[in-house]
Design an enzyme around this catalytic site. Structure first.
Site, PDB file in Angstrom:
ATOM      1  CD  GLN A 193      -8.961  -5.490  -0.619  1.00 44.89           C
ATOM      2  OE1 GLN A 193      -8.887  -4.282  -0.857  1.00 44.89           O
ATOM      3  NE2 GLN A 193      -8.308  -6.403  -1.319  1.00 44.89           N
ATOM      4  CG  ASP A 234      -0.585 -10.813   0.769  1.00 48.16           C
ATOM      5  OD1 ASP A 234      -1.543 -11.590   0.642  1.00 48.16           O
ATOM      6  OD2 ASP A 234      -0.725  -9.608   1.040  1.00 48.16           O
ATOM      7  CG  ASN A 244       0.364  -6.578   3.336  1.00 48.23           C
ATOM      8  OD1 ASN A 244      -0.187  -7.682   3.369  1.00 48.23           O
ATOM      9  ND2 ASN A 244      -0.197  -5.508   3.883  1.00 48.23           N
ATOM     10  CE  LYS A 245      -5.069  -4.075  -2.422  1.00 42.54           C
ATOM     11  NZ  LYS A 245      -5.579  -4.808  -3.593  1.00 42.54           N
TER      12      LYS A 245
END
Length: 333
Positions: A193, A234, A244-245
């Site tokens: 991403q 997130d 988060n990621k």
């Protein structure tokens, strides 16, 4: 700003995240971007939930897809409470870690059910959904006001994965203030991403940037090229624990080593969770680690594992940016 949409990159514009045409929900397919601008066609809410689960959209995308799915249900099923409840359940179950979508759906569903008495019910649902989308746009605008003030002239800013609306608006507003900066975007395996979404958007918007591999962060921090760390979240808890990621945690630890502040953007805190023990971390199919876009990167016999989110303890978080204020670590709350 009166309308933030004109200042956002292609994949963050409402019509490119998701939109309804007739009785079909078109979802911008982030799996193919930037090489192709494709849309996944969801014929019903369950196909929309499947698209979310299968990473057609991610980050803040599921929130908008879920809201537009409510319009789709209204168009297809009318005033059917069972259809709305089953659809909302499917959407909530599609991504268990990011709870913003779940909390929004649980909040707006009673409003829709209470609107059954309206004569033009579909139009009423569209109005409810558009009002919620406008609300979130206003949140992104407010958060970016704070974020832009945290950016200083000559900053080297690290992010992780795709940092969503507020980050790009922060950059835009910082540039309007004649601040010069450079963004460092790690590629973000296994979906890349950072390479496909973040870096391409930075490039198209004309921001100075470097795409780096996930394991270069420490080197650039040590060399002084990176002095700030900013990501989306997130999930965020009131104690400033951030989710988060995957990869965000290790970057936050390295940032702390070099006294580099880490700020996360969060629409709101999840008040339903007391601490990290209440957080459900989604594990995805390990095969996703072993290939990219259908190209194998190792042998079939190799074992892999894929937790797709990190929990970042609050001691590594300098502050969480919300629409209301910047919550700094150590301040009394």
């Amino acid at each position: 700003m009166n309308n933030i949409q004109e200042f956002l990159p292609y994949i963050l514009k409402h019509e490119n995240i998701s939109r309804i045409e007739d009785k079909t929900l078109l979802i911008g397919d982030r799996r193919s971007y930037p090489f192709e601008k494709k849309f996944y066609k969801a014929e019903n809410v369950f196909e929309a939930a499947s698209a979310i689960k299968n990473m057609v959209t991610q980050g803040g995308g599921p929130l908008e897809v879920a809201l537009n799915s409510l319009v789709l249900i209204a168009k297809q099923n009318g005033k059917c409470e069972k259809a709305f409840k089953e659809g909302v359940t499917a959407l909530i179950n599609s991504r268990p870690t990011n709870t913003t979508m779940a909390r929004e759906l649980k909040c707006v569903l009673p409003t829709i059910i209470n609107s059954f008495e309206c004569d033009n019910f579909v139009s009423k649902v569209e109005e409810i959904v558009n009002n919620r989308l406008d609300y979130y746009d206003s949140c992104y605008d407010k958060m970016s006001d704070i974020g832009s003030h945290l950016i200083n002239d000559e900053d080297g800013i690290l992010t992780t994965c795709f940092p969503e609306h507020s980050f790009f608006l922060s950059l835009y507003k910082a540039r309007l203030a004649n601040k010069r900066f450079c963004v460092f975007a790690p590629e973000t395996r296994p979906y890349l991403q950072g390479a496909r979404l973040t870096s391409s958007s930075l490039s198209l918007m004309g921001f100075d940037h470097y795409l780096i591999t996930d394991n270069m962060v420490g080197t650039f921090m040590r060399e002084g090229k990176i002095n700030k760390y900013m990501t989306a979240a997130d999930l965020a808890l009131k104690d400033l624990t951030v989710v988060n990621k995957i990869g965000t945690f290790q970057n936050a630890v390295v940032a702390a080593t070099f006294n580099i502040p880490y700020y996360a953007f969060a629409i709101s805190f999840d008040q339903t969770k007391k601490d990290f023990n209440d957080i459900v971390i989604e594990y995805r199919d390990s095969e996703e680690v072993k290939n990219f876009r259908g190209v194998k990167t190792t042998l079939d016999s190799v074992n892999a594992i894929y937790p797709c989110f990190d929990i970042i303890p609050s001691k590594y978080v300098s502050g969480v940016i919300t629409p209301d204020k910047l919550f700094l670590n150590g301040e009394k709350r």
